[in-house]
Design a protein around this motif. Sequence first.
Motif, PDB file in Angstrom:
ATOM      1  N   ILE A 322       0.841  -1.246  -0.125  1.00 19.90           N
ATOM      2  CA  ILE A 322       0.043  -0.035  -0.036  1.00 19.90           C
ATOM      3  C   ILE A 322       0.900   1.377   0.117  1.00 19.90           C
ATOM      4  CG2 ILE A 322      -0.258   0.284   2.684  1.00 19.90           C
ATOM      5  CD1 ILE A 322      -2.986   0.721   2.018  1.00 19.90           C
ATOM      6  N   ALA A 323       2.036   1.279   0.227  1.00 18.48           N
ATOM      7  CA  ALA A 323       2.969   2.205   0.483  1.00 18.48           C
ATOM      8  C   ALA A 323       3.209   3.188  -0.961  1.00 18.48           C
ATOM      9  CB  ALA A 323       4.550   1.994   1.006  1.00 18.48           C
ATOM     10  N   GLY A 324       3.083   4.167  -0.960  1.00 23.63           N
ATOM     11  CA  GLY A 324       3.063   5.044  -2.192  1.00 23.63           C
ATOM     12  C   GLY A 324       1.778   4.888  -2.997  1.00 23.63           C
ATOM     13  N   ARG A 325       0.702   4.502  -2.532  1.00 24.69           N
ATOM     14  CA  ARG A 325      -0.423   4.686  -3.057  1.00 24.69           C
ATOM     15  C   ARG A 325      -1.690   5.134  -2.549  1.00 24.69           C
ATOM     16  NH1 ARG A 325      -0.928  -1.392  -5.768  1.00 24.69           N
ATOM     17  NH2 ARG A 325      -2.327  -0.492  -7.028  1.00 24.69           N
ATOM     18  N   THR A 326      -2.808   5.270  -2.855  1.00 19.98           N
ATOM     19  CA  THR A 326      -3.946   5.964  -2.096  1.00 19.98           C
ATOM     20  C   THR A 326      -4.880   4.762  -2.059  1.00 19.98           C
ATOM     21  OG1 THR A 326      -5.091   6.606  -4.165  1.00 19.98           O
ATOM     22  CG2 THR A 326      -3.383   8.189  -3.307  1.00 19.98           C
ATOM     23  N   ALA A 327      -6.025   5.124  -1.188  1.00 22.81           N
ATOM     24  CA  ALA A 327      -6.996   4.269  -0.909  1.00 22.81           C
ATOM     25  C   ALA A 327      -7.944   4.044  -1.931  1.00 22.81           C
ATOM     26  CB  ALA A 327      -8.002   4.521   0.399  1.00 22.81           C
ATOM     27  N   MET A 328      -8.243   5.297  -2.761  1.00 20.07           N
ATOM     28  CA  MET A 328      -9.065   5.246  -3.961  1.00 20.07           C
ATOM     29  C   MET A 328      -8.478   4.348  -5.209  1.00 20.07           C
ATOM     30  SD  MET A 328     -10.466   8.465  -5.969  1.00 20.07           S
ATOM     31  CE  MET A 328     -11.991   8.671  -4.889  1.00 20.07           C
ATOM     32  N   ARG A 353      -8.098  14.666   1.768  1.00 19.45           N
ATOM     33  CA  ARG A 353      -9.098  13.925   2.111  1.00 19.45           C
ATOM     34  C   ARG A 353      -8.289  12.439   2.131  1.00 19.45           C
ATOM     35  NH1 ARG A 353     -14.002  14.282  -0.035  1.00 19.45           N
ATOM     36  NH2 ARG A 353     -14.525  12.391   1.459  1.00 19.45           N
ATOM     37  N   VAL A 354      -8.919  11.882   3.120  1.00 18.52           N
ATOM     38  CA  VAL A 354      -8.331  10.551   3.582  1.00 18.52           C
ATOM     39  C   VAL A 354      -7.861   9.546   2.528  1.00 18.52           C
ATOM     40  CG1 VAL A 354      -8.381   8.445   5.076  1.00 18.52           C
ATOM     41  CG2 VAL A 354      -8.784  10.702   6.058  1.00 18.52           C
ATOM     42  N   ARG A 355      -9.085   9.413   1.555  1.00 20.98           N
ATOM     43  CA  ARG A 355      -8.746   8.333   0.588  1.00 20.98           C
ATOM     44  C   ARG A 355      -8.074   8.933  -0.410  1.00 20.98           C
ATOM     45  NH1 ARG A 355     -13.467   9.170  -3.197  1.00 20.98           N
ATOM     46  NH2 ARG A 355     -14.425  11.386  -2.885  1.00 20.98           N
ATOM     47  N   LEU A 356      -7.819  10.117  -0.486  1.00 18.24           N
ATOM     48  CA  LEU A 356      -6.722  10.684  -1.646  1.00 18.24           C
ATOM     49  C   LEU A 356      -5.162  10.931  -1.202  1.00 18.24           C
ATOM     50  CD1 LEU A 356      -9.037  13.512  -2.986  1.00 18.24           C
ATOM     51  CD2 LEU A 356      -8.680  10.995  -3.683  1.00 18.24           C
ATOM     52  N   MET A 357      -5.146  10.650   0.023  1.00 19.77           N
ATOM     53  CA  MET A 357      -3.760  10.813   0.513  1.00 19.77           C
ATOM     54  C   MET A 357      -2.770   9.735   0.159  1.00 19.77           C
ATOM     55  SD  MET A 357      -3.961  12.280   4.580  1.00 19.77           S
ATOM     56  CE  MET A 357      -2.179  12.045   4.609  1.00 19.77           C
ATOM     57  N   GLN A 358      -1.641   9.907  -0.210  1.00 22.08           N
ATOM     58  CA  GLN A 358      -0.671   8.939  -0.461  1.00 22.08           C
ATOM     59  C   GLN A 358      -0.111   8.318   0.625  1.00 22.08           C
ATOM     60  OE1 GLN A 358       1.776   9.527  -4.143  1.00 22.08           O
ATOM     61  NE2 GLN A 358       3.674   9.084  -2.779  1.00 22.08           N
ATOM     62  N   ILE A 359      -0.232   7.122   0.897  1.00 21.91           N
ATOM     63  CA  ILE A 359       0.396   6.421   2.075  1.00 21.91           C
ATOM     64  C   ILE A 359       1.901   6.366   1.992  1.00 21.91           C
ATOM     65  CG2 ILE A 359       0.150   4.455   3.708  1.00 21.91           C
ATOM     66  CD1 ILE A 359      -2.398   5.947   3.021  1.00 21.91           C
ATOM     67  N   GLU A 360       2.467   6.667   3.293  1.00 22.87           N
ATOM     68  CA  GLU A 360       3.993   6.583   3.431  1.00 22.87           C
ATOM     69  C   GLU A 360       4.267   5.598   4.383  1.00 22.87           C
ATOM     70  OE1 GLU A 360       5.213  10.320   4.456  1.00 22.87           O
ATOM     71  OE2 GLU A 360       4.322  11.297   2.660  1.00 22.87           O
ATOM     72  N   PRO A 361       5.629   4.894   4.193  1.00 22.57           N
ATOM     73  CA  PRO A 361       6.029   3.896   5.421  1.00 22.57           C
ATOM     74  C   PRO A 361       6.024   4.575   6.531  1.00 22.57           C
ATOM     75  CG  PRO A 361       7.442   3.730   3.325  1.00 22.57           C
ATOM     76  CD  PRO A 361       6.449   4.819   3.052  1.00 22.57           C
ATOM     77  N   GLY A 362       5.665   3.937   7.647  1.00 22.17           N
ATOM     78  CA  GLY A 362       5.547   4.838   9.027  1.00 22.17           C
ATOM     79  C   GLY A 362       4.386   5.240   9.441  1.00 22.17           C
ATOM     80  N   ASP A 363       3.237   5.461   8.419  1.00 26.49           N
ATOM     81  CA  ASP A 363       1.907   5.913   8.813  1.00 26.49           C
ATOM     82  C   ASP A 363       1.375   4.731   9.680  1.00 26.49           C
ATOM     83  OD1 ASP A 363       2.496   8.027   7.156  1.00 26.49           O
ATOM     84  OD2 ASP A 363       1.034   7.579   5.504  1.00 26.49           O
TER      85      ASP A 363
END
Length: 591
Positions: A322-328, A353-363
């Motif tokens: 999931i790292a580097g990607r968004t929920a959407m 927006r939460v679903r538009l945020m790019q996930i980072e390692p450590g989140d």
Amino acid sequence: MTPEQAGLFAIFGSVFALLVWGRIRYDLVAFAALIIGVVAGLVPTDHAFSGFGHPAVVIIALVLLVSRALSNSGAVELIASRLISGDRPTSAHIGIMSVAGAALSAVINNVAALALLMPLDIEAAERAKRAVAQSLMPLSFATILGGMITMIGTPPNIVIAQYREGALGEPFQMFDFAPVGLLVAVAGIAFVTLIGWRLLPSRAGAEALLEQAETELYVAELLVGEGSKSDGVTLGDLYPMADEADINLLGLIRRGRRLPGFSRREPIQAQDTLVVEGDPKAIEGFMGKAGLDFAGSERHEGGITGGSLTLMEAIVPDGARIAGRTAMGMQLLYREGVTLLGIARRGQQVRDRVRLMQIEPGDVLLFLGSPERLDGAARSLGILPLEGRRTGVVQRRKAGLAIGIFAAAILAAVAGLVYLPVALAACAVAYAGLGLIGGGEVYEAIEWKVIVLLASLIPLGEAFEASGGAELIAGGIVDVTQGLPAWVILLALMVVTMTLSDFLNNVATTLIAAPVAVQIAGRLEVSADPFLMGVAVAASCAFLTPIGHKNNTIIMGPGGYRFGDYWRMGLPLELLVLAIAVPAILTVWPL
């Protein structure tokens, strides 16, 4: 003493020693003792596993299921939400919490009642800047006392009721325990409220424990549904409620776009989304008070009211899918069946927006879904769920229906229309059909160690009684108290039972003491009912040690208690219980 009696005494003596030692799980001890008894020919082979189908075992399992479902429905929250206040004097707070705990314990399992109220008690202590040690033990003791009021409130009452059916031909009914149990509970609650808490230490350290329990603060989105109590008020109007729930209101989203600033004076409309920040339990609690839903929850198999949903916290390691990607972008709901609700990023303020945020390692991420879906998503996404950090989503719209179903089941059983285990089973089936308890929760809610313990000891107890072992102990007690009034013998039996219960599991104590009670009554040629009721009361009153009752064990860490602290309030309380219970039993259940 016959060889058979000697063998069973040796088995029970070994069980007692191993349970007090505590290094081996009590269910394994009991099951091993059963197998040894069968191999040695002390327990008939065809009765070896009869305990697993015993009505007492079935009732205890069903009570645990019903307790979990009632908790999931928000029925308990209706009471608990009105109990918290940091402004009350300590005695008033303890009195209110104790009465609530005892009342809940009368209708649901007393361990479940404590688990529901303990966080509220800790929160109230934090607000009042009071050591939680002063109020947590009184709450634990009150839930134990309240369990004595009905047959389903505590396992010893269930065991005694079913044992009476086998010994005397008819079980105790649901409220046969109420006259004595209610009197003892009232006296006990008065003691812990007015005197008992003053005997406890006021150690610092509760604040440190609370700080250790702090979780990440997540930014999450809450949806304003049609007919929500928040529809039409301004965001600023919700600030007092948010402060009480210990969350921050960060803004408002309308038609997919976040409004500028904090939108404090902006009237809230249906289908708006509130942006909040807090820990999962605080967010979930605020959601209930404000009449909101988690954004996206309506798509989980009928929404928040359609199934058993859970919040899961998980950390994103390096290399996670999931790292580097968004929920959407990952279409989490479609592909994994879960919704990303919140993100905590090392204390940084989140504006997207939460679903538009790019996930980072450590989140650290907050997901919503069924327990099974969450486990599958964790494996698929390469994230690491945080141990002990799952929060059930309360289905508050079904609270009234859940209470009605439970009340109908109990009334049907009391009226003799339906056998109690069948009534509770029908209640559990109805809750499962309503989505108040999921398939996985059915097995998680049942404390299988207690079930195996009870099911293993029942055949041993029957063999012990059939061999004349119980009669041997009863004869010894009668001989020692020869010439003394019957009430003194009842008192002696209760003292022995109470002492055993402080070190043994209360179910094991009840199974050992119940046959002895019947044998004593037979030797004295009096009714067995007062002696059985005495065993039920005494087996439940384990107040001297943290190992006698699971509730005492649960509070030891959060309260910062030491082993010897339980004696301070427990010893006078046990003496008070004996002083109240013996005359009450003999009045309600005459010899």
